[in-house]
Design an enzyme around this catalytic site. Structure first.
Site, PDB file in Angstrom:
ATOM      1  CE1 TYR A 147       0.477   2.081   4.573  1.00  9.19           C
ATOM      2  CE2 TYR A 147       1.045  -1.049   4.802  1.00  9.19           C
ATOM      3  CZ  TYR A 147       0.574   0.820   4.740  1.00  9.19           C
ATOM      4  OH  TYR A 147       1.659   1.318   6.667  1.00  9.19           O
ATOM      5  CB  CYS A 148       1.812   3.900  -2.176  1.00 12.85           C
ATOM      6  SG  CYS A 148       0.098   4.016  -3.232  1.00 12.85           S
ATOM      7  NE  ARG A 149      -0.659  11.474  -1.644  1.00 11.09           N
ATOM      8  CZ  ARG A 149      -1.284  11.833  -2.063  1.00 11.09           C
ATOM      9  NH1 ARG A 149      -2.603  11.716  -1.900  1.00 11.09           N
ATOM     10  NH2 ARG A 149      -1.700  11.547  -3.818  1.00 11.09           N
TER      11      ARG A 149
END
Length: 133
Positions: free
Chosen positions: A89-91
């Site tokens: 996951y990231c932003r």
């Protein structure tokens, strides 16, 4: 055809390729909603990777995540086991897709990412200094 037109066609080709490479799907990558992501992580022995930069992680991260920024993913592949499912996951979900491409090219097969990234996450967060990422 004059040289201006040829230049414009080539430039357009590069722009199309750039956007395609950024937004195209990754073969074999599971795109999971926040609820699906949480449910899937509860079921198996996995590796959860936060691909954001360390400054972003200070705002909070999903409990149990390891921070391996996309910018250093290629250098840190040896830290990631190939025999376990990988959750990324990231932003917003863009960098996690790019990380999945890197991992896929390096022999990782069970890849999932949080569709919409942290902006879509409904679960709990751990703050920096509490362990994990």
């Amino acid at each position: 055809m004059d040289s201006n037109m040829i230049f414009n066609i080539v430039a357009l080709g590069f722009i199309v390729f750039f956007f395609y490479s950024r937004f195209a799907g990754v073969k074999g990558l599971r795109n999971l909603s926040s609820d699906q992501f949480q449910e899937a992580m509860d079921k198996d022995k996995h590796v959860l990777i936060d691909v954001r930069e360390p400054g972003e992680v200070k705002q909070g991260y999903i409990p149990g995540a390891v921070n391996i920024p996309l910018s250093s993913m290629g250098r840190r592949l040896s830290e990631i086991p190939k025999d376990r499912p990988i959750y990324l996951y990231c932003r917003s979900g863009m960098r996690s897709k790019q990380a999945a491409r890197v991992l896929r090219k390096n022999g990782f097969s069970e890849l999932s990412h949080l569709k919409g990234g942290m902006m879509a996450w409904k679960g709990s967060l751990t703050q920096q200094g509490s362990g994990g990422a």
